[in-house]
Design an enzyme around this catalytic site. Structure first.
Site, PDB file in Angstrom:
ATOM      1  CG  HIS A   1      -6.268  -0.132  -1.113  1.00  0.00           C
ATOM      2  ND1 HIS A   1      -6.678   0.206   0.146  1.00  0.00           N
ATOM      3  CD2 HIS A   1      -7.383  -0.506  -1.785  1.00  0.00           C
ATOM      4  CE1 HIS A   1      -7.994   0.044   0.225  1.00  0.00           C
ATOM      5  NE2 HIS A   1      -8.451  -0.371  -0.934  1.00  0.00           N
ATOM      6  CG  HIS A  55      -6.635  -4.802   2.661  1.00  0.00           C
ATOM      7  ND1 HIS A  55      -6.003  -3.701   2.123  1.00  0.00           N
ATOM      8  CD2 HIS A  55      -7.865  -4.379   3.038  1.00  0.00           C
ATOM      9  CE1 HIS A  55      -6.822  -2.657   2.195  1.00  0.00           C
ATOM     10  NE2 HIS A  55      -7.963  -3.045   2.742  1.00  0.00           N
ATOM     11  CD  GLU A  80      -2.467  -0.474   3.919  1.00  0.00           C
ATOM     12  OE1 GLU A  80      -3.618  -0.147   4.202  1.00  0.00           O
ATOM     13  OE2 GLU A  80      -1.544  -0.509   4.746  1.00  0.00           O
ATOM     14  CB  THR A 134      -2.701   2.167   7.048  1.00  0.00           C
ATOM     15  OG1 THR A 134      -3.629   1.740   6.051  1.00  0.00           O
ATOM     16  CG2 THR A 134      -1.355   2.438   6.433  1.00  0.00           C
ATOM     17  CB  SER A 149     -14.826  -1.206   3.985  1.00  0.00           C
ATOM     18  OG  SER A 149     -14.185  -0.369   4.912  1.00  0.00           O
TER      19      SER A 149
HETATM   20 FE1  F3S Z   1      -4.829   6.736   4.089  1.00  0.00          FE
HETATM   21 FE2  F3S Z   1      -5.572   6.220   6.518  1.00  0.00          FE
HETATM   22 FE3  F3S Z   1      -7.337   6.656   4.663  1.00  0.00          FE
HETATM   23  S1  F3S Z   1      -3.935   5.241   5.441  1.00  0.00           S
HETATM   24  S2  F3S Z   1      -6.423   5.890   2.812  1.00  0.00           S
HETATM   25  S3  F3S Z   1      -5.865   8.159   5.440  1.00  0.00           S
HETATM   26  S4  F3S Z   1      -7.505   5.146   6.306  1.00  0.00           S
END
Ligand code: F3S
Length: 277
Positions: A73, A123, A125, A160, A217
């Site tokens: 994150h 979150h 991130e 994301t 999650s």
């Molecule tokens: Fe990265 Fe996408 Fe996984 S941003 S941590 S590849 S869900």
């Protein structure tokens, strides 16, 4: 019982790398502290704890001489600066796609935009993204839009793992609220989208869906929401231990998918047990 597993599902590259970094460092006999639980899977966190990984909530809890592992994150710049000041070794598990989003936030801020992050403000991130632009604002709901005051140019990105449809809808709402001068950058990760598309296709072939992943999650919760929205019975479970026979009573075909922080062994254990039903 017919069982079909979504492809892809489970660990994304970013999460897999963070777990591998932890295992490699512990295998070298180092004292390692992750800043917060490494991923949103209690089962994986427990396994890593058994291998010696400590969890610190803040940098202050990390003792001198130990290594600090940054999860996928990411963290804000201040955390890296503080770790450097204390001479702590940093093992950076920030996912490259999260790093990209952080760089975009920084760039939008430097370009004079009011940075807007569409996502869940709680979150980790999103908290780290917010830390990359001092005046950034987080929108998670239509009710948050009045937070946008003034008429400066907006730079809008998303968490994301956000739902593409929800991101698009929020951007439309912001623009219709009179903020037409906006630069919009789609930072939704392809791994998340691919898992969503595979799950969506699977809902058309089964009469019950199992979505495996930690209760905290975000991407697993959104996968479950997506399946439920197709009108299919859907259960968000962490592992086989939470399965109940009643979930498959009267059902003939089950679909299984899993969030990006769900390891292969949880999926395999679940699928092999479900086959026997
Ligand atoms: Fe990265 Fe996408 Fe996984 S941003 S941590 S590849 S869900």
């Amino acid at each position: 019982m017919k069982v079909i597993v979504a492809n892809p599902c489970g660990f994304c590259a970013g999460v897999r790398r963070a777990v591998q970094l932890a295992e490699r460092s512990l295998g070298q006999g180092r004292e390692v502290y992750s800043l917060g639980p490494l991923i949103h899977s209690p089962q994986v966190v427990d396994r890593l704890r058994d291998q010696g990984l400590h969890v610190a909530q803040t940098l202050e809890e990390v003792p001198d001489g130990a290594a600090v592992l940054i999860r996928s994150h990411g963290e804000g710049p201040q955390v890296f600066a503080d770790a450097q000041r204390r001479g702590l070794e940093v093992i950076d598990g920030t996912c490259v796609l999260v790093r990209r989003a952080q760089n975009i936030v920084q760039q939008l801020h430097e370009d004079g935009c009011q940075v807007v992050i569409v996502g869940d403000p709680h979150h980790p991130e999103v908290r780290a993204l917010l830390a990359h632009a001092p005046s950034a604002i987080c929108l998670n709901d239509q009710a948050d839009i009045p937070k946008l005051t003034g008429h400066s140019r907006l730079g809008i990105i998303s968490q994301t793992t956000y739902s593409p449809a929800a991101f698009e809808q929020m951007v439309d709402l912001v623009i219709s609220a009179g903020h037409a001068d906006a630069r919009v950058v789609n930072t939704i990760c392809q791994a998340t989208q691919a898992r969503r598309q595979a799950a969506l296709a699977l809902t058309k072939q089964v009469d019950v869906m199992f979505v495996l992943g930690g209760q905290h999650s975000a991407n697993t919760a959104r996968l479950a929401e997506l399946c439920l929205a197709q009108g299919v019975s859907t259960y968000h479970l962490e592992s086989w231990q939470q399965f109940r026979d009643s979930y498959v009573q009267g059902k003939s075909a089950a679909g299984v998918t899993a969030g990006a922080s769900t390891p292969d062994w949880i999926i395999q254990e679940f699928v092999s047990n479900l086959f026997r039903k």
